[in-house]
Design an enzyme around this catalytic site. Structure first.
Site, mmCIF file in Angstrom:
data_model
loop_
_atom_site.group_PDB
_atom_site.id
_atom_site.type_symbol
_atom_site.label_atom_id
_atom_site.label_comp_id
_atom_site.label_asym_id
_atom_site.label_seq_id
_atom_site.Cartn_x
_atom_site.Cartn_y
_atom_site.Cartn_z
ATOM 1 N N MET A 27 -6.592 93.930 53.228
ATOM 2 C CA MET A 27 -5.549 92.973 53.602
ATOM 3 C C MET A 27 -4.195 93.494 53.124
ATOM 4 O O MET A 27 -3.245 92.733 52.965
ATOM 5 C CB MET A 27 -5.852 91.598 53.021
ATOM 6 C CG MET A 27 -7.163 91.023 53.588
ATOM 7 S SD MET A 27 -7.261 89.236 53.532
ATOM 8 C CE MET A 27 -7.134 88.951 51.794
ATOM 9 N N ALA A 29 -1.275 95.278 50.640
ATOM 10 C CA ALA A 29 -0.855 95.194 49.236
ATOM 11 C C ALA A 29 -1.738 96.127 48.407
ATOM 12 O O ALA A 29 -2.363 95.731 47.427
ATOM 13 C CB ALA A 29 -0.921 93.756 48.721
ATOM 14 N N GLY A 33 -7.225 100.744 43.448
ATOM 15 C CA GLY A 33 -8.606 100.382 43.819
ATOM 16 C C GLY A 33 -8.867 100.695 45.285
ATOM 17 O O GLY A 33 -9.869 101.330 45.641
ATOM 18 N N HIS A 34 -7.940 100.274 46.163
ATOM 19 C CA HIS A 34 -8.098 100.574 47.597
ATOM 20 C C HIS A 34 -8.066 102.089 47.832
ATOM 21 O O HIS A 34 -8.812 102.618 48.649
ATOM 22 C CB HIS A 34 -6.941 99.971 48.408
ATOM 23 C CG HIS A 34 -6.887 98.472 48.388
ATOM 24 N ND1 HIS A 34 -5.917 97.781 47.718
ATOM 25 C CD2 HIS A 34 -7.678 97.552 48.988
ATOM 26 C CE1 HIS A 34 -6.106 96.483 47.895
ATOM 27 N NE2 HIS A 34 -7.160 96.312 48.653
ATOM 28 N N GLU A 147 -16.682 96.787 44.442
ATOM 29 C CA GLU A 147 -17.551 95.867 43.687
ATOM 30 C C GLU A 147 -16.766 94.770 42.974
ATOM 31 O O GLU A 147 -17.356 93.863 42.419
ATOM 32 C CB GLU A 147 -18.388 96.645 42.670
ATOM 33 C CG GLU A 147 -19.504 97.432 43.335
ATOM 34 C CD GLU A 147 -20.446 98.088 42.370
ATOM 35 O OE1 GLU A 147 -20.038 98.330 41.201
ATOM 36 O OE2 GLU A 147 -21.583 98.375 42.765
ATOM 37 N N LYS A 148 -15.443 94.846 42.972
ATOM 38 C CA LYS A 148 -14.690 93.738 42.347
ATOM 39 C C LYS A 148 -15.009 92.438 43.086
ATOM 40 O O LYS A 148 -15.226 91.404 42.478
ATOM 41 C CB LYS A 148 -13.190 93.977 42.328
ATOM 42 C CG LYS A 148 -12.492 92.897 41.479
ATOM 43 C CD LYS A 148 -11.017 93.067 41.428
ATOM 44 C CE LYS A 148 -10.339 92.547 42.655
ATOM 45 N NZ LYS A 148 -10.448 91.073 42.833
ATOM 46 N N ASP A 149 -15.062 92.534 44.414
ATOM 47 C CA ASP A 149 -15.474 91.378 45.223
ATOM 48 C C ASP A 149 -16.984 91.488 45.452
ATOM 49 O O ASP A 149 -17.450 91.730 46.567
ATOM 50 C CB ASP A 149 -14.711 91.363 46.542
ATOM 51 C CG ASP A 149 -13.224 91.169 46.305
ATOM 52 O OD1 ASP A 149 -12.845 90.145 45.731
ATOM 53 O OD2 ASP A 149 -12.449 92.081 46.657
ATOM 54 N N GLN A 152 -18.669 89.172 47.939
ATOM 55 C CA GLN A 152 -18.320 89.585 49.304
ATOM 56 C C GLN A 152 -19.190 90.771 49.725
ATOM 57 O O GLN A 152 -19.723 90.811 50.840
ATOM 58 C CB GLN A 152 -16.838 89.969 49.357
ATOM 59 C CG GLN A 152 -16.425 90.689 50.629
ATOM 60 C CD GLN A 152 -14.924 90.887 50.734
ATOM 61 O OE1 GLN A 152 -14.208 89.962 51.071
ATOM 62 N NE2 GLN A 152 -14.438 92.084 50.445
ATOM 63 N N SER A 185 -4.817 92.985 44.416
ATOM 64 C CA SER A 185 -3.500 92.756 45.040
ATOM 65 C C SER A 185 -2.819 91.561 44.397
ATOM 66 O O SER A 185 -1.591 91.476 44.350
ATOM 67 C CB SER A 185 -3.663 92.496 46.531
ATOM 68 O OG SER A 185 -4.379 93.555 47.107
HETATM 69 O O1 PAF Z 1 -11.638 92.244 50.603
HETATM 70 C C1 PAF Z 1 -10.716 92.034 51.414
HETATM 71 O O2 PAF Z 1 -9.598 92.544 51.254
HETATM 72 C C2 PAF Z 1 -10.971 91.152 52.616
HETATM 73 O O3 PAF Z 1 -11.832 90.105 52.312
HETATM 74 C C3 PAF Z 1 -11.495 91.925 53.844
HETATM 75 C C4 PAF Z 1 -12.848 92.552 53.579
HETATM 76 C C5 PAF Z 1 -10.494 93.019 54.220
HETATM 77 C C6 PAF Z 1 -11.645 90.984 55.040
HETATM 78 O O4 PAF Z 1 -10.436 90.414 55.404
#
Ligand code: PAF
Length: 278
Positions: A27, A29, A33-34, A147-149, A152, A185
């Site tokens: 998403m 920002a 990590g990204h 793995e932070k999320d 998810q 973010s």
């Molecule tokens: O983890 C995120 O940034 C969001 O949940 C994702 C996987 C990009 C879906 O919008």
């Protein structure tokens, strides 16, 4: 690296690719990590697509959606140096056209009703729909999730199962600042006072993860430590759960993981660690 905003442009860019496509949905920002996800994707696949789309349907709080940081220019610079090949930055109309295919109904076996799911109703439904849509559009061989999320990630693995594993899900470890704070973010929204105390969450989770007594007692201890440390903290939940099915543990096992969501000066931070199970 190229940046595209429409599905057609993306498909044009991908049409002559002969190797594997790696995908990092974000998403924006972006932070280290990204970038570590992108680097991992770059090592494992031939062409890396990164989506930057602040998905409105996964925000149960309208204010949170409004204030979510949007920094495409800075993101592009970071992505270029990390070796991304294509940025896909669509509009909401592109992702959710009127004639969009119907919402999928996915059996999540309770993964979506605990922790983040309990505190943010509808959040995971929004995540599942957008990630499914992005998988349909990008058609990656491998997709990379941090793995932070963790919750998810568990849900996305279910989505991949539902899609008959047409995409491989690659979990990537949490990246932390030197002070232990999990990169997010949302950290950019912390006041300077909140940024100073925020690493205390990880410090306490780390101590908690080495304990081996009753999980409920460990969680209650951790909550007290955090809330007593600063008036800026308000714990939403601290739970020890089985890392596969996310059900609450009544004793520490090799599959136990501690999960926390804590408001730090009203900014919601999440983190998790495996229990060390000595
Ligand atoms: O983890 C995120 O940034 C969001 O949940 C994702 C996987 C990009 C879906 O919008």
């Amino acid at each position: 690296m190229i940046t595209v905003t429409t599905i057609k442009e993306l498909h044009d860019a991908l049409q002559n690719v002969s190797g594997t496509v790696g995908f990092v949905p974000t998403m924006g920002a972006l932070h280290a990590g990204h970038i570590s996800l992108v680097k991992q994707a770059k090592t494992a696949t031939d062409l890396v697509v990164v989506s930057v789309f602040v998905n409105p349907t996964q925000f149960n709080d309208k204010q949170d959606f409004k204030t979510y940081p949007r920094t495409l220019e800075a993101d592009s610079i970071l992505l270029e140096s990390a070796g991304a090949d294509v940025i896909f930055a669509p509009t909401a109309e592109e992702i959710y056209p009127e004639q969009a295919s119907p919402k999928i109904s996915l059996q999540l076996d309770g993964l979506d009703t605990v922790m983040e799911g309990a505190s943010r109703p509808g959040h995971f439904d929004g995540v599942v729909q957008v990630v499914n849509r992005l998988f349909d559009i990008v058609e990656p061989e491998v997709a990379f999730f941090g793995e932070k999320d963790y919750q998810q990630l568990a849900i996305i693995k279910k989505l991949a199962e539902w899609r008959n594993y047409d995409v491989q899900i690659e979990p990537c470890q949490i990246i932390r600042g030197e002070d232990g704070l999990a990169l997010s973010s949302r950290n950019a929204l912390l006041s300077s006072e909140a940024r100073v105390v925020a690493p205390f969450i990880h410090k306490i989770l780390e101590i908690a993860s080495s304990k081996n007594n009753d999980p409920a007692e460990i969680c209650s201890w951790a909550k007290t430590q955090i809330e007593n440390h600063s008036d800026l903290f308000k714990v939403d939940y601290i739970t020890i759960a089985d890392q596969n099915n996310l059900t609450t543990e009544t004793e520490i096992t090799r599959n136990s993981r501690i999960f926390a969501a804590v408001y730090c000066d009203n900014i919601r931070l999440i983190d998790n660690l495996p229990m060390q199970c000595l």
